[in-house]
Design an enzyme around this catalytic site. Structure first.
Site, PDB file in Angstrom:
ATOM      1  N   ASP A  65      90.417  61.805   4.211  1.00 34.63           N
ATOM      2  CA  ASP A  65      90.339  62.168   5.777  1.00 34.63           C
ATOM      3  C   ASP A  65      90.551  64.115   5.357  1.00 34.63           C
ATOM      4  O   ASP A  65      91.392  64.420   6.043  1.00 34.63           O
ATOM      5  CB  ASP A  65      91.167  61.950   6.263  1.00 34.63           C
ATOM      6  CG  ASP A  65      91.445  62.263   7.976  1.00 34.63           C
ATOM      7  OD1 ASP A  65      90.379  62.205   8.857  1.00 34.63           O
ATOM      8  OD2 ASP A  65      92.197  61.655   8.385  1.00 34.63           O
ATOM      9  N   PHE A 114     106.663  52.380   8.850  1.00 33.15           N
ATOM     10  CA  PHE A 114     107.878  53.416   7.707  1.00 33.15           C
ATOM     11  C   PHE A 114     108.758  53.588   8.982  1.00 33.15           C
ATOM     12  O   PHE A 114     109.581  54.649   7.818  1.00 33.15           O
ATOM     13  CB  PHE A 114     106.713  54.369   7.113  1.00 33.15           C
ATOM     14  CG  PHE A 114     105.922  53.136   6.327  1.00 33.15           C
ATOM     15  CD1 PHE A 114     106.367  52.488   4.832  1.00 33.15           C
ATOM     16  CD2 PHE A 114     104.534  53.204   6.171  1.00 33.15           C
ATOM     17  CE1 PHE A 114     105.681  51.832   3.946  1.00 33.15           C
ATOM     18  CE2 PHE A 114     104.065  52.417   5.236  1.00 33.15           C
ATOM     19  CZ  PHE A 114     104.469  51.417   4.403  1.00 33.15           C
ATOM     20  N   GLY A 115     109.420  54.432   9.414  1.00 33.83           N
ATOM     21  CA  GLY A 115     109.809  54.637  10.583  1.00 33.83           C
ATOM     22  C   GLY A 115     109.443  56.224  11.071  1.00 33.83           C
ATOM     23  O   GLY A 115     108.089  56.347  11.112  1.00 33.83           O
ATOM     24  N   PRO A 116     110.048  56.825  11.827  1.00 41.48           N
ATOM     25  CA  PRO A 116     109.855  57.933  12.339  1.00 41.48           C
ATOM     26  C   PRO A 116     109.451  59.528  11.359  1.00 41.48           C
ATOM     27  O   PRO A 116     109.614  59.096  10.344  1.00 41.48           O
ATOM     28  CB  PRO A 116     111.376  58.901  13.198  1.00 41.48           C
ATOM     29  CG  PRO A 116     112.663  58.017  12.242  1.00 41.48           C
ATOM     30  CD  PRO A 116     111.781  57.034  11.827  1.00 41.48           C
ATOM     31  N   VAL A 117     108.280  59.913  12.206  1.00 35.87           N
ATOM     32  CA  VAL A 117     108.095  60.914  11.312  1.00 35.87           C
ATOM     33  C   VAL A 117     107.977  62.862  12.069  1.00 35.87           C
ATOM     34  O   VAL A 117     107.748  63.057  12.863  1.00 35.87           O
ATOM     35  CB  VAL A 117     106.669  61.017  11.143  1.00 35.87           C
ATOM     36  CG1 VAL A 117     105.674  62.296  10.513  1.00 35.87           C
ATOM     37  CG2 VAL A 117     105.435  59.602  10.284  1.00 35.87           C
ATOM     38  N   GLY A 165     106.296  61.562  15.567  1.00 38.86           N
ATOM     39  CA  GLY A 165     106.157  60.070  16.644  1.00 38.86           C
ATOM     40  C   GLY A 165     106.420  59.200  15.156  1.00 38.86           C
ATOM     41  O   GLY A 165     107.784  59.510  14.795  1.00 38.86           O
TER      42      GLY A 165
END
Length: 329
Positions: A137, A86-89, A82
């Site tokens: 989490d 902060f940019g693509p993962v 996704g």
């Protein structure tokens, strides 16, 4: 002709300017990459006010470009999970979700190493790191396994750090994942290291049984996995919790001790729960363990009632995804 000439001249000028900026940007990025590969940058890095690379000794692991490219199949769209602020993962192709331990048919020694590895990771966050970190989490899908089945705690999007002697905090924004969230956090917004301990206990019972806490069902009762494990324990039948897939490979003492430790971690009162340093010791020795008290949220109705009755509670995830309250920037 004059208009056409002007348009062509302006277009050519803009194209040349764009090319200059593109080449300059690529050169800057290449210089950064060369610094990384040459080992000139050993920690985190960012731009200072003069747009120059500034290094900081953050004592963080650093992966070179070639390693990342190989792990993500050259940053392929197929490896992209996704994209956020902060940019693509990207997912790394050598990592496997601990969420799949029962599907991967891992034998008991591997599962036990996962449990102990997660415990040591939490101990580092809670006690040995420069700042005390509360993950908030911890769940199966946020633990990654490498090719040697070594667990890595991931996704610190909801994590909070404490400095000095701070051990707990309160928030009006309760965020987490159904089935792993602790009672005091869900009802009062109070989180501490003991919140992570509760989540760890849930993980231990899931790894031993091969079942998820949320959605667990049994023909004889309406309890979730925590309640089922508690019922078997007080009836003197904890071995019935063990997954059939690991019965032949398991060390019965280690499995039963893991169940016992897991139940100690999910006790309703956070004061009764052990610290992660205690958990690591418990998993590493054969000393007698205290008797666990009733777990928190041992039925799915518990969390639903707390959510509706608490004025502080905010939306939390009802599936395997973590959510938070959305606010405009």
């Amino acid at each position: 002709m004059i208009i056409l000439s002007s348009v062509l001249s302006t277009g050519t000028l803009l194209l040349c300017l764009a090319m200059v900026l593109y080449i300059r940007n690529r050169k800057q990025r290449r210089n950064i990459i060369e610094d990384l590969l040459a080992g000139k940058v050993s920690g985190g890095f960012e731009r200072n006010s003069n747009n120059n690379l500034r290094t900081e000794n953050l004592d963080l692991p650093l992966f070179d470009l070639y390693t990342l490219a190989a792990a993500t199949m050259d940053f392929s769209e197929d490896s992209k999970l996704g994209e956020g602020g902060f940019g693509p993962v990207y997912k790394l192709n050598e990592l496997t979700l601990a969420d799949e331990t029962h599907r991967l048919q891992l034998d008991w020694p591997k599962r036990y190493n996962v449990i102990k590895g997660i415990a040591r990771g939490l101990l580092y966050l809670h006690q040995d790191s420069r700042l005390r970190v509360i993950h908030r989490d911890l769940k199966a899908s946020n633990v990654l396994l490498d090719h040697e089945m070594n667990p890595k705690i991931s996704d610190f999007g909801l994590a909070r750090s404490f400095g000095g002697n701070e051990t707990e905090a309160n928030t009006n924004k309760v965020m987490g994942t159904y089935g792993y969230i602790s009672p005091e956090y869900a009802s009062e917004g109070l989180y501490s290291t003991k919140s992570d301990v509760f989540s760890f206990g849930v993980l231990v019972l899931e790894i031993v049984s091969g079942n998820k806490n949320r959605g667990f069902s049994h023909p004889d009762h309406q309890l979730n996995l925590l309640g089922h494990a508690w019922r078997l324990f007080i009836e003197g039948k904890p071995s019935e919790l063990i997954s059939e897939s690991i019965i032949e490979s398991c060390n019965l003492f280690e499995v039963l001790r893991s169940i016992h430790v897991g139940l100690l971690c999910v006790q309703e009162n956070p004061v009764d729960r052990p610290s992660m340093s205690d958990v690591v010791l418990m998993l590493g020795n054969e000393d007698a363990l205290p008797q666990p008290k009733q777990p928190g949220f041992f039925t799915e109705r518990d969390l639903i009632e707390v959510t509706y009755s608490s004025t502080q509670s905010k939306p939390y995830s009802t599936n395997e995804c973590s959510i938070s309250l959305l606010e405009a920037r």
